[in-house]
Design a protein around this motif. Structure first.
Motif, short mmCIF file in Angstrom:
data_model
loop_
_atom_site.label_atom_id
_atom_site.label_comp_id
_atom_site.label_asym_id
_atom_site.label_seq_id
_atom_site.Cartn_x
_atom_site.Cartn_y
_atom_site.Cartn_z
N ALA A 170 66.76 33.48 5.58
CA ALA A 170 66.11 32.49 4.71
C ALA A 170 66.77 31.13 4.83
O ALA A 170 66.69 30.32 3.92
CB ALA A 170 66.14 32.97 3.26
N HIS A 171 67.44 30.88 5.96
CA HIS A 171 68.07 29.58 6.13
C HIS A 171 66.99 28.51 6.31
O HIS A 171 66.02 28.74 7.01
CB HIS A 171 68.99 29.60 7.35
N PRO A 172 67.16 27.35 5.66
CA PRO A 172 66.10 26.33 5.74
C PRO A 172 65.90 25.81 7.15
O PRO A 172 66.81 25.78 7.98
CB PRO A 172 66.62 25.22 4.81
N GLY A 173 64.66 25.39 7.42
CA GLY A 173 64.35 24.71 8.66
C GLY A 173 64.27 23.22 8.40
O GLY A 173 64.63 22.74 7.32
N ALA A 219 62.55 28.10 4.20
CA ALA A 219 62.31 28.96 5.36
C ALA A 219 60.83 29.33 5.47
O ALA A 219 60.25 29.33 6.56
CB ALA A 219 63.16 30.21 5.27
N GLU A 220 60.20 29.62 4.34
CA GLU A 220 58.79 30.02 4.38
C GLU A 220 57.89 28.87 4.81
O GLU A 220 56.86 29.08 5.48
CB GLU A 220 58.36 30.55 3.02
N ILE A 221 58.28 27.63 4.49
CA ILE A 221 57.51 26.47 4.93
C ILE A 221 57.68 26.28 6.42
O ILE A 221 56.72 26.00 7.16
CB ILE A 221 57.95 25.20 4.17
N ALA A 222 58.91 26.44 6.91
CA ALA A 222 59.15 26.33 8.35
C ALA A 222 58.33 27.37 9.10
O ALA A 222 57.75 27.08 10.16
CB ALA A 222 60.65 26.51 8.65
N ALA A 223 58.27 28.57 8.55
CA ALA A 223 57.49 29.63 9.20
C ALA A 223 56.00 29.28 9.21
O ALA A 223 55.30 29.56 10.19
CB ALA A 223 57.72 30.95 8.48
N LYS A 224 55.50 28.65 8.13
CA LYS A 224 54.09 28.25 8.09
C LYS A 224 53.79 27.20 9.15
O LYS A 224 52.76 27.24 9.82
CB LYS A 224 53.75 27.71 6.71
N VAL A 225 54.70 26.23 9.29
CA VAL A 225 54.51 25.19 10.30
C VAL A 225 54.48 25.81 11.69
O VAL A 225 53.66 25.46 12.54
CB VAL A 225 55.62 24.12 10.20
N ALA A 226 55.39 26.75 11.92
CA ALA A 226 55.42 27.43 13.21
C ALA A 226 54.12 28.18 13.46
O ALA A 226 53.56 28.16 14.56
CB ALA A 226 56.61 28.38 13.27
N ASP A 227 53.61 28.85 12.42
CA ASP A 227 52.38 29.63 12.58
C ASP A 227 51.19 28.73 12.86
O ASP A 227 50.28 29.11 13.60
CB ASP A 227 52.14 30.45 11.31
N ALA A 229 65.04 27.65 -5.06
CA ALA A 229 64.42 26.48 -4.44
C ALA A 229 62.92 26.68 -4.28
O ALA A 229 62.13 25.76 -4.50
CB ALA A 229 65.07 26.20 -3.08
N ALA A 230 62.53 27.90 -3.90
CA ALA A 230 61.10 28.20 -3.76
C ALA A 230 60.39 28.11 -5.10
O ALA A 230 59.26 27.61 -5.19
CB ALA A 230 60.91 29.59 -3.15
#
Length: 426
Positions: A288-291, A301-309, A188-189
């Motif tokens: 790596a579960h999607p947000g 998951a990496e996009i969710a982490a970016k939004v959180a950051d 997906a990434a």
């Protein structure tokens, strides 16, 4: 009365029971052909609508199967024997194009859908033929699994098919998109990275003389932040007395910012908040579960982490859910504001609790299921999130809403049909 004076006189079960029992096909078609709508009450008319929808889906599946079968017919005429080739003919879509007076694009789309459903997703085609889903939902199943290997695509379709008929296409797309991400996060990434190389701006004139300007294939975390910023600016202007609607303000601010003409007339927030739902393991880098970006849909998951950051210096709230996804607790993680009853209900419900409605809780009303003036309590067990439209519908004549358990809402429509909306999924 030129038809049936009352379907119940012909069918022992009555119209509702008979139509529910009949599968799509010749018998249901014959029954529908004999119905006199004027002789039915509102409840029965809605049952007829549902039956016709199932019958249409049945015929659409048959159309797709026949169109795909025609692709394997060798050249001939009305006297030719019923022979078939091993592979589809190159110009098979043109035969359908001429027969149905379609554009080339429409014919290619029809033949492509036929191929995908009949060959790649036979369970979806069978569900369409049985009337359990319609063509719009079948196309969502095809589109959202198009990038997957056929075995995995079929596996995910099998997971969602039992409930797909009760979801809107938007709900089905969101659930399936999350499953696709979770099934293979790295793939997906990679698909997202490739799509980002196609990012662009599109523009053009609309039919009414206005214009459209839009960005496509943008990074979701940056797009969500930009939209939240414009929304925050619009709401600040509205609080300062601007008479334009919020939609008008957002559109005008969008153009003013791009053209370099924006001058804030009121104190504006530094950044608009992006609402995020993400598993703690993902946030901690342990999974790596999607947000999900509220109002946008599932993200990697990496996009969710970016939004959180991006929002690390903002006030955070936690939400605890049980195994079914029902919200058990909600509260501040960093600061301790006043009691957050409204925030709890919004976190529990997530979106408007009307069937199929996906308006985020933050843009919806907090409604007393049993009206306060009628003795309803101001507690989670009697509160729910309804968007402005569905809130108005709830109070329209003949509609009733109950909440038998906190977070579960039962609607009875003005024509007597009942729909249950369970707790928002995790």
């Amino acid at each position: 009365m030129g038809g049936l004076t009352r379907l119940g006189r012909v069918f022992e079960e009555g119209v509702a029971g008979k139509l529910v029992q009949l599968p799509p096909g010749a018998e249901l078609a014959a029954v529908l052909d004999r119905i006199d709508l004027a002789a039915l009450n509102g409840f029965e008319v809605v049952e007829v609508v549902k039956a016709i929808s199932r019958q249409i889906a049945h015929y659409q599946a048959a159309l797709l199967a026949a169109a795909w079968e025609s692709a394997f017919c060798p050249p001939g005429d009305e006297t030719s024997p019923p022979e078939r080739t091993d592979r589809p003919e190159e110009f098979a879509a043109d035969e359908v194009r001429f027969a149905l007076a379609l554009t080339r694009r429409a014919a290619d789309t029809l033949m492509g859908t036929a191929c995908q459903l009949v060959e790649r997703l036979p369970a979806a085609h069978a569900a369409l033929r049985s009337g359990r889903i319609d063509l719009a939902r079948a196309r969502v199943l095809d589109e959202e699994t198009a990038a997957l290997p056929p075995p995995l695509a079929r596996q995910l379709v099998d997971l969602v098919l039992p409930a797909a008929g009760g979801w809107t296409t938007g709900q089905l797309r969101a659930r399936l998109r999350k499953l696709v991400i979770a099934a293979d996060p790295e793939a997906a990434a990679q698909r997202q990275r490739e799509a980002l190389t196609r990012r662009r701006i599109e523009h053009g004139l609309d039919q009414d003389g206005t214009a459209t300007l839009a960005g496509c294939h943008l990074p979701p975390e940056r797009a969500a932040a930009a939209a939240a910023r414009i929304d925050a600016l619009a709401r600040a202007a509205k609080r300062s007395g601007d008479t334009r609607s919020l939609d008008e303000l957002r559109a005008d601010l969008f153009l003013e910012i791009l053209n370099g003409h924006h001058a804030a007339t009121a104190p504006a927030p530094r950044v608009g908040g992006v609402e995020l739902v993400v598993p703690f393991a993902t946030l901690a880098g342990l999974g790596a579960h999607p947000g999900e970006i509220k109002g946008w849909g599932p993200v990697l998951a990496e996009i969710a982490a970016k939004v959180a950051d991006q929002q690390r210096d903002r006030s955070w709230r936690f939400t605890v859910v049980d195994g079914r996804g029902a919200v058990m607790a909600h509260g501040p993680l960093r600061r301790r504001p006043a009691a957050g009853l409204a925030a709890f209900v919004q976190a529990r419900d997530r979106t408007c609790r009307a069937p199929g409605c996906r308006v985020p809780a933050g843009r919806s009303d907090l409604d007393h299921t049993v009206a306060w003036e009628s003795g309803g309590s101001t507690t989670p067990a009697n509160l729910g999130v309804l968007c402005r439209h569905c809130h108005g519908y709830k109070h329209s004549k003949g509609v009733r809403l109950s909440q038998p358990t906190p977070g579960t809402f039962v609607w009875r429509t003005r024509l007597g049909h009942t729909y249950t909306v369970g707790p928002a999924p995790p």
